[in-house]
Design a protein around this motif. Structure first.
Motif, PDB file in Angstrom:
ATOM      1  N   ALA A 219       0.891  -1.025   0.135  1.00  0.00           N
ATOM      2  CA  ALA A 219      -0.110   0.111   0.201  1.00  0.00           C
ATOM      3  C   ALA A 219       0.913   1.133  -0.066  1.00  0.00           C
ATOM      4  N   LEU A 220       1.977   1.148   0.603  1.00  0.00           N
ATOM      5  CA  LEU A 220       2.691   2.501   0.665  1.00  0.00           C
ATOM      6  C   LEU A 220       3.615   2.636  -0.598  1.00  0.00           C
ATOM      7  N   ARG A 221       3.521   1.628  -1.354  1.00  0.00           N
ATOM      8  CA  ARG A 221       4.494   1.590  -2.622  1.00  0.00           C
ATOM      9  C   ARG A 221       3.378   2.323  -3.606  1.00  0.00           C
ATOM     10  N   MET A 222       2.242   2.088  -3.286  1.00  0.00           N
ATOM     11  CA  MET A 222       1.239   2.563  -4.384  1.00  0.00           C
ATOM     12  C   MET A 222       0.605   3.853  -3.963  1.00  0.00           C
ATOM     13  N   SER A 223       0.866   4.534  -2.950  1.00  0.00           N
ATOM     14  CA  SER A 223       0.550   5.632  -2.356  1.00  0.00           C
ATOM     15  C   SER A 223       1.609   6.944  -2.017  1.00  0.00           C
ATOM     16  N   ASP A 224       2.032   6.785  -0.961  1.00  0.00           N
ATOM     17  CA  ASP A 224       3.090   7.747  -0.701  1.00  0.00           C
ATOM     18  C   ASP A 224       4.051   7.772  -1.318  1.00  0.00           C
ATOM     19  N   LEU A 225       4.738   6.681  -1.701  1.00  0.00           N
ATOM     20  CA  LEU A 225       6.291   6.557  -2.215  1.00  0.00           C
ATOM     21  C   LEU A 225       5.786   6.722  -3.595  1.00  0.00           C
ATOM     22  N   LEU A 226       4.775   6.296  -4.207  1.00  0.00           N
ATOM     23  CA  LEU A 226       4.583   6.436  -5.886  1.00  0.00           C
ATOM     24  C   LEU A 226       4.664   7.850  -5.914  1.00  0.00           C
ATOM     25  N   ALA A 227       4.265   8.843  -5.068  1.00  0.00           N
ATOM     26  CA  ALA A 227       4.031  10.388  -5.225  1.00  0.00           C
ATOM     27  C   ALA A 227       5.346  10.774  -5.241  1.00  0.00           C
ATOM     28  N   PHE A 228       6.284  10.327  -4.356  1.00  0.00           N
ATOM     29  CA  PHE A 228       7.798  10.585  -4.295  1.00  0.00           C
ATOM     30  C   PHE A 228       8.588  10.346  -5.556  1.00  0.00           C
ATOM     31  N   GLN A 229       8.156   8.908  -6.027  1.00  0.00           N
ATOM     32  CA  GLN A 229       9.196   8.489  -7.111  1.00  0.00           C
ATOM     33  C   GLN A 229       8.613   9.304  -8.485  1.00  0.00           C
ATOM     34  N   ILE A 230       7.325   9.709  -8.661  1.00  0.00           N
ATOM     35  CA  ILE A 230       6.937  10.324  -9.725  1.00  0.00           C
ATOM     36  C   ILE A 230       7.846  11.785  -9.698  1.00  0.00           C
ATOM     37  N   ALA A 231       7.448  12.365  -8.581  1.00  0.00           N
ATOM     38  CA  ALA A 231       8.196  13.634  -8.464  1.00  0.00           C
ATOM     39  C   ALA A 231       9.709  13.603  -8.410  1.00  0.00           C
ATOM     40  N   ILE A 232      10.450  12.553  -8.270  1.00  0.00           N
ATOM     41  CA  ILE A 232      11.774  12.493  -8.265  1.00  0.00           C
ATOM     42  C   ILE A 232      12.062  12.435  -9.940  1.00  0.00           C
ATOM     43  N   GLU A 233      11.226  11.498 -10.539  1.00  0.00           N
ATOM     44  CA  GLU A 233      11.515  11.177 -12.061  1.00  0.00           C
ATOM     45  C   GLU A 233      11.487  12.488 -12.783  1.00  0.00           C
ATOM     46  N   ARG A 234      10.400  13.203 -12.566  1.00  0.00           N
ATOM     47  CA  ARG A 234       9.917  14.309 -13.345  1.00  0.00           C
ATOM     48  C   ARG A 234      10.840  15.526 -13.021  1.00  0.00           C
ATOM     49  N   GLY A 235      11.200  15.505 -11.614  1.00  0.00           N
ATOM     50  CA  GLY A 235      11.887  16.897 -11.080  1.00  0.00           C
ATOM     51  C   GLY A 235      13.304  16.842 -11.266  1.00  0.00           C
ATOM     52  N   GLU A 236      13.825  15.566 -10.851  1.00  0.00           N
ATOM     53  CA  GLU A 236      15.407  15.201 -10.885  1.00  0.00           C
ATOM     54  C   GLU A 236      15.959  16.157  -9.733  1.00  0.00           C
ATOM     55  N   PRO A 237      15.237  16.119  -8.552  1.00  0.00           N
ATOM     56  CA  PRO A 237      16.109  17.084  -7.399  1.00  0.00           C
ATOM     57  C   PRO A 237      17.381  16.798  -7.253  1.00  0.00           C
ATOM     58  N   GLY A 238      18.002  17.711  -6.813  1.00  0.00           N
ATOM     59  CA  GLY A 238      19.261  17.479  -6.373  1.00  0.00           C
ATOM     60  C   GLY A 238      19.482  16.621  -4.964  1.00  0.00           C
ATOM     61  N   SER A 239      18.481  16.705  -4.194  1.00  0.00           N
ATOM     62  CA  SER A 239      18.507  16.461  -2.755  1.00  0.00           C
ATOM     63  C   SER A 239      16.936  16.003  -2.499  1.00  0.00           C
ATOM     64  N   VAL A 240      17.126  14.944  -1.364  1.00  0.00           N
ATOM     65  CA  VAL A 240      15.914  14.311  -0.586  1.00  0.00           C
ATOM     66  C   VAL A 240      16.064  14.802   0.722  1.00  0.00           C
ATOM     67  N   MET A 241      15.257  15.504   1.355  1.00  0.00           N
ATOM     68  CA  MET A 241      14.955  15.641   2.800  1.00  0.00           C
ATOM     69  C   MET A 241      14.202  14.626   3.502  1.00  0.00           C
ATOM     70  N   CYS A 242      15.012  14.100   4.325  1.00  0.00           N
ATOM     71  CA  CYS A 242      14.285  12.874   5.089  1.00  0.00           C
ATOM     72  C   CYS A 242      13.569  13.443   6.236  1.00  0.00           C
ATOM     73  N   ALA A 243      12.402  13.146   6.776  1.00  0.00           N
ATOM     74  CA  ALA A 243      11.424  13.380   7.683  1.00  0.00           C
ATOM     75  C   ALA A 243      11.656  13.178   9.258  1.00  0.00           C
ATOM     76  N   TYR A 244      10.802  13.963   9.891  1.00  0.00           N
ATOM     77  CA  TYR A 244      10.926  13.872  11.335  1.00  0.00           C
ATOM     78  C   TYR A 244      10.444  12.811  11.931  1.00  0.00           C
ATOM     79  N   ASN A 245       9.114  12.163  11.404  1.00  0.00           N
ATOM     80  CA  ASN A 245       8.697  11.192  12.142  1.00  0.00           C
ATOM     81  C   ASN A 245       9.487   9.626  11.711  1.00  0.00           C
ATOM     82  N   ARG A 246       8.889   8.669  12.235  1.00  0.00           N
ATOM     83  CA  ARG A 246       9.289   7.297  12.225  1.00  0.00           C
ATOM     84  C   ARG A 246       8.546   6.736  11.247  1.00  0.00           C
ATOM     85  N   VAL A 247       9.199   5.697  10.580  1.00  0.00           N
ATOM     86  CA  VAL A 247       8.502   4.995   9.358  1.00  0.00           C
ATOM     87  C   VAL A 247       8.765   3.528   9.875  1.00  0.00           C
ATOM     88  N   GLY A 248       7.941   2.636  10.275  1.00  0.00           N
ATOM     89  CA  GLY A 248       8.039   1.205  10.413  1.00  0.00           C
ATOM     90  C   GLY A 248       9.000   1.068  11.756  1.00  0.00           C
TER      91      GLY A 248
END
Length: 731
Positions: A219-248
């Motif tokens: 479910a994570l792959r098809m939702s939150d992570l897919l949004a990031f994946q598409i943004a990275i493919e299209r925008g090719e950002p120089g950096s990713v900022m990791c978040a405050y919260n815990r994941v798993g």
């Protein structure tokens, strides 16, 4: 160049460096960004390498008795020292995704141009407009001497009360990723770096530092992570900022599943990962998990990536030298790839505020959503000789969102003193008065104003005397807080009373996201203006009068009541189990048969459109939907044609498959080819990592919103499987 090859080259290059050998300045290196990074790394001492791995808060922070490095840019969010001996420039980092935001006290504030909120830009459904918006704020960042802009915000709207939803791009991964990616690309067209943030599942502010987001991997792959994946493919950002919260269970900045497995190994992201300010919680664990740079020393003092702690970790064998070299290489490669070395920034360049306000105004007009317009109350008729404007400080300006993304205007705060006046405030109204702008567009019309909430009876009396009433409803939101889905300080009661006094009551909302509307059936017209940016007053006036035809469509569902949400209670602390999985937003509503107040994709116009003649054919592993759209009304306007797909065994009845915004003259017909990403047709099964769709029948529909579909066809597709690293070819 693969990560493994980078490590081999790095080790060989460092060994080959002769003591006293001539220095090759960064700007004189040649080859690809990866090759140039290796050439520079080979010349660096260990102390120089470690310098690039720690960032400082860029502004003095008196409560913590922190003084920013003297080389930092005044009012900035971050500073990473360069290596003067090698010609490596510092990283001067500025917030955020809505404009160049400044931190600190009054002396540090830089007046800059605010875009409409991220949600407003997403509501345009127009990637070209998002690119132009990013290009504009990137140009102001560069003019100020900043070479890293901390924007590209793409967290999904799982929690509609999230105080940062206004920074983000809605509830659907395809729309959110496309729009954020376009804005990132626009920022980076200025030869500076943009981030994408906050990676990942940073979908509420309550307990944001320790809340543990739990989502099943598929479910994570098809939702939150897919949004990031598409943004990275299209925008090719120089950096990713990791978040405050815990994941798993692990903090996002030391979560190897996110940073190493997904981001690096599967998505092949070549840039570097920086922490959010204070989001690092370890030295060796974070470095080995994929964090390259700790940010914001000064706001926090843990100093996990200090040279001392990193050096001791290397000496103890907790971090390999190869890992340190890889972290440095990623930073250098991104600096080369995005022009920081070859096109260095400098301070003090002039800014064309008039031109930039025009960009902001175009975005505001395109993103405003006409939610309701019974009896064609809008646009304001020329026969309306007396208009009452009530509430929302519409006589002074337009509202903006707070927190680290707060952009300060070229001009004063139009309504100073509203609490909170300090973090997460101040509350800022941009000096762009809807009242004054309406008077310019409607000469000869009497327009009166009443504040409203302080004296509701006076407002009701004014409303009863007018031909048309415009009530401005506001909801302030900010980083670090979550907000109720309601209008504060008696505004709902005020709207109800005014509507009872005048049947021609129009509500103009300035909100951070969806709100409940207990008065919805009592007013004939509603416009969602979001936070409309520096020129928002002019944009609102042009939409109300018809000088601009509304064309925005909702990037998020507006619920009728809290009990329609997956989690109706207040935002949670501790373990935050998103058991709705990938059924975020409209998918949840469709799955459970809830009737929303206004559905995802909804948006009206002052003209009408017809969508028909849908033809769908396979295209590679995906589809292409060919459809005709006709402007059947009497005036020019723009429509967003939306394509939805339905398959078997999905998390919800339908998913957004593609879209295109098109402008049409009255009577004009246009054929569109809307391409459907194959991942939207597929399901991610944890036992078979990748994108799987079985053979069978798939329904494809085209229409005006997720609930208003004009034409549908069914197509039989063979089975298909795409590996985790699949990405679409560049167009």
């Amino acid at each position: 160049m693969t990560a493994a090859l980078c490590l081999v080259v790095s080790a060989q290059a460092v060994e080959a460096q002769e003591p006293g050998a001539p220095v090759v300045l960064a700007a004189a290196t040649t080859g690809t960004p990866a090759e140039r990074a290796q050439a520079t790394l080979a010349q660096m001492t260990q102390d120089e390498k470690l310098t690039l791995l720690k960032g400082y808060f860029g502004t003095d922070f008196p409560p913590a008795k922190f003084e920013a490095p003297k080389e930092a840019r005044n009012g900035s969010a971050g500073y990473v020292p360069g290596i003067p001996r090698l010609g490596i420039p510092p990283q001067w980092q500025a917030d955020a995704g809505i404009g160049v935001a400044t931190q600190g006290g009054a002396a540090e504030k830089r007046p800059r141009t605010a875009l409409p909120s991220g949600l407003a830009t997403a509501a345009s459904w127009d990637p070209e407009l998002a690119f132009a918006a990013g290009k504009m704020i990137g140009s102001e960042a560069r003019a100020d001497g900043f070479n890293v802009l901390l924007g590209g915000s793409v967290n999904l709207m799982r929690e509609p009360r999230n105080g940062r939803n206004f920074e983000y791009t809605g509830e659907d991964p395809l729309l959110a990723g496309i729009m954020a990616g376009a804005q990132i690309a626009g920022v980076q067209s200025n030869q500076i770096i943009s981030t994408v943030k906050h990676f990942a599942v940073n979908d509420q502010e309550t307990d944001r530092n320790d809340g543990n987001a739990i989502v099943e991997e598929g479910a994570l792959r098809m939702s939150d992570l897919l949004a990031f994946q598409i943004a990275i493919e299209r925008g090719e950002p120089g950096s990713v900022m990791c978040a405050y919260n815990r994941v798993g269970g692990l903090h996002a900045c030391e979560q190897p599943f996110l940073l190493n497995q997904v981001l690096r190994n599967e998505w092949r992201f070549p840039g570097y990962v920086m922490s959010d300010w204070g989001a690092a919680h370890s030295t060796a664990a974070a470095a080995n998990a994929g964090l390259d740079q700790e940010s914001g020393y000064g706001l926090q003092r843990a100093d996990w990536f200090s040279a001392d702690k990193l050096g001791k970790a290397v000496a103890a064998g907790e971090i390999s030298q190869a890992q340190i070299d890889l972290m440095v290489t990623r930073i250098l490669q991104s600096m080369y790839a995005h022009g920081l070395v070859d096109n260095p920034v400098s301070e003090g360049h002039p800014i064309d505020f008039a031109a930039n306000r025009a960009v902001s105004q175009r975005g505001a007009e395109a993103g405003m959503v006409l939610l309701k317009n019974e009896r064609d109350v809008l646009p304001l008729a020329a026969t309306a000789r007396r208009i009452a404007i009530i509430g929302g400080h519409a006589d002074k300006g337009v509202l903006s969102g707070g927190g680290s993304s707060q952009v300060y205007p070229d001009g004063t705060n139009a309504v100073p003193g509203i609490k909170p006046t300090s973090w997460p405030g101040p509350v800022v109204f941009y000096p762009s008065s809807p009242l004054e702008e309406l008077r310019k567009l409607l000469p000869g019309v009497q327009i009166d104003y009443a504040e409203g909430t302080a004296d509701p009876a006076a407002a009701v009396r004014l409303a009863a005397q007018a031909d048309v009433v415009l009530v401005f409803g506001t909801q302030w939101a900010s980083e670090s807080i979550d907000v109720p889905l309601s209008l504060a300080e008696g505004q709902d009661a005020l709207i109800d009373a005014v509507a009872g006094a005048n049947p021609n009551t129009v509500v103009v909302l300035q909100t951070g996201g969806p709100v409940l509307m207990p008065w919805v059936d009592k007013v004939p017209a509603i416009i969602e203006a979001w936070y409309p940016g520096r020129a928002g007053g002019a944009a609102i006036a042009r939409i109300l009068t018809g000088a601009a035809n509304p064309s925005g469509h909702l990037p998020a569902t507006f619920p009728r009541s809290l009990d329609q949400l997956p989690h109706p209670g207040d935002p949670r602390k501790g373990d935050i189990v998103y058991d709705e999985g990938a059924a975020v937003g409209y998918k949840w509503f469709d799955k459970h048969g809830h009737e929303p107040l206004f559905p995802f994709g909804h948006g009206l116009s002052y003209t009408t459109f017809e969508i028909d003649h849908l033809v769908v054919t396979p295209e590679g592993e995906g589809l292409v939907a060919m459809v005709e759209v006709t402007n059947t009304g009497k005036r020019a306007g723009a429509e967003v044609v939306q394509v939805y797909v339905s398959g078997m065994g999905w998390e919800a009845p339908r998913r957004l498959g593609g879209f295109e915004r098109v402008e049409l003259a009255s009577g004009e017909t246009r054929q569109l080819d809307i391409h459907v990403d194959p991942r939207v047709l597929a399901t991610w099964f944890t036992g078979r990592p990748g994108w799987t769709h079985p053979a069978g029948a798939y329904t494809v529909s085209a229409g005006h919103s997720s609930r208003e579909l004009d034409d549908s066809v069914t197509i039989e597709l063979p089975p298909s499987f795409l590996p985790p690293e699949w990405r679409p070819a560049k167009s």
